[in-house]
Design a protein around this motif. Structure first.
Motif, PDB file in Angstrom:
ATOM      1  N   GLU A 273      39.981  50.195  43.534  1.00  0.00           N
ATOM      2  CA  GLU A 273      40.195  49.374  42.341  1.00  0.00           C
ATOM      3  C   GLU A 273      39.009  49.480  41.400  1.00  0.00           C
ATOM      4  N   ARG A 274      39.210  49.018  40.158  1.00  0.00           N
ATOM      5  CA  ARG A 274      38.182  49.227  39.131  1.00  0.00           C
ATOM      6  C   ARG A 274      36.938  48.356  39.312  1.00  0.00           C
ATOM      7  N   ALA A 289      35.765  53.040  39.309  1.00  0.00           N
ATOM      8  CA  ALA A 289      36.862  53.610  38.498  1.00  0.00           C
ATOM      9  C   ALA A 289      36.715  55.107  38.264  1.00  0.00           C
ATOM     10  N   GLY A 295      34.796  56.431  34.028  1.00  0.00           N
ATOM     11  CA  GLY A 295      34.958  55.488  35.134  1.00  0.00           C
ATOM     12  C   GLY A 295      34.013  54.303  34.999  1.00  0.00           C
ATOM     13  N   SER A 299      35.309  50.514  34.540  1.00  0.00           N
ATOM     14  CA  SER A 299      34.949  49.550  35.576  1.00  0.00           C
ATOM     15  C   SER A 299      34.239  48.343  34.956  1.00  0.00           C
TER      16      SER A 299
END
Ligand SMILES: Cc1cc2nc3c(=O)[nH]c(=O)nc-3n(C[C@H](O)[C@H](O)[C@H](O)COP(=O)(O)OP(=O)(O)OC[C@H]3O[C@@H](n4cnc5c(N)ncnc54)[C@H](O)[C@@H]3O)c2cc1C
Length: 310
Positions: A273-274, A289, A295, A299
């Motif tokens: 999950e982020r 992420a 990412g 996140s």
């Protein structure tokens, strides 16, 4: 709400900006002398050298929108659309180095650099963020965006139960060399070479990239080489890297060269999950992420959403 964000890299700054829009009291702490974390730009004389992240792509519409805002603000630009061939996908970078972006993101925020967090512990009302000079900041929420091993050590004195899939995330290392030269090198247009030989995962010519008035090259050794040579004497390893760089330097004259080492360059695995949160502690960063600029940004935004929903 009082919010402390640990880390003024992309993830922490994106989180802080979004949280601050809702009039919460946000403080960002970073042990570094300036913002950016693994988006890092060094000046060597007149040369400007990105020595962490080199460029970024936008794989999601969400991040493409953000990258577009950075371009319109003049802090990011398109470098090229591929290195060995044009695949049509923009490779973007900071307009004057990658830290152009984090300097922009930090504007208007209470960002305290050269401030190392020593530990995070429960307080009678929320959390206490202890600095290495002994001071303590009391807060309701802490967003922690350091690489995971550093995050784990900050939280070592808490009773939080952090999943193994996060706790055990390890990072590839990167040994780098920053080389200022006079004259033309063998790095072809547009000034970036990905996995061009057995040693280097990326070679950048910061002048061709458009961020440096002087020709200065960044050499990033690949994870296998970096792991193999990590514990060797730094000067000996740097000499070896310079020898291996010679074919790329061609007839150019080296006027200055510096070593750089990233112990936690990119996460080898990422959480599904982020971000991850419990009881006012939110963990974020590129380990959540995706191991790249995009990412880290996504996140940080996800962490902000968790804070704002609480
Ligand atoms: C050599 C290298 C090359 C890369 N190349 C690319 C690339 O070309 N494209 C791409 O998309 N990505 C690349 N990346 C990855 C990209 O840089 C990262 O994914 C991204 O910058 C991570 O941002 P972050 O905010 O999650 O973490 P970070 O940028 O690491 O931010 C965390 C911050 O926390 C701070 N901190 C840590 N501990 C403490 C403490 N105790 N107290 C206070 N502050 C603390 C650190 O100083 C740091 O500023 C590269 C990374 C490296 C190292």
């Amino acid at each position: 709400m009082r919010v402390v964000v640990v880390g003024a890299g992309l993830s922490g700054l994106m989180a802080a900006r979004r949280i601050a829009t809702q009039n919460h009291e946000v403080v960002v702490l970073d042990k570094g002398r300036s913002t950016g974390g693994r988006c890092a730009t060094r000046r060597i004389g007149n040369a400007v050298v990105d020595h962490g992240a080199q460029f970024f792509t936008a794989r999601s519409d969400e991040f493409a929108t953000i990258a577009g805002e950075w371009m319109r603000a003049g802090v990011a630009m398109e470098w090229c659309r591929g290195f060995s061939d044009n695949d049509g996908h923009p490779r973007m970078c900071g307009a004057h180095g990658m830290t152009s972006i984090t300097k922009y993101l930090a504007q208007g925020l209470d960002v305290r650099c050269s401030t190392m967090v020593f530990s995070i512990e429960r307080a009678s009302d929320g959390w206490g963020v202890r600095l290495d000079d002994g001071r303590e900041l009391l807060t309701d929420v802490v967003v922690v965006t350091c690489p995971i091993p550093q995050t784990m050590s900050l939280l070592a004195n808490t009773d939080l139960s952090i999943p193994d899939g996060i706790r055990t995330i390890d990072y590839d290392k990167t040994i780098a060399a920053l080389v200022v030269v006079n004259g033309d090198t063998n790095v072809p247009q547009p000034g970036g070479v990905q996995n061009g030989d057995d040693t280097f995962s990326f070679i950048a010519d910061n002048k061709q990239k458009g961020i440096s008035p002087e020709r200065a090259l960044t050499f990033h050794c690949n994870p296998a080489f970096s792991e193999m040579h990590w514990w060797n004497d730094e000067a000996t390893t740097h000499d070896l890297v310079m020898q291996l760089a010679a074919p790329w330097l061609g007839a150019a004259t080296v006027t200055e060269h510096q070593p750089k080492r990233w112990r936690m360059a990119t996460p080898k695995t990422t959480w599904r999950e982020r971000c991850w949160s419990t009881q006012g502690i939110i963990l974020a960063g590129d380990a959540f992420a995706g191991p790249r600029v995009e990412g880290a940004v996504l996140s940080g935004l996800a962490a902000a959403d968790v804070v704002l929903a609480s």
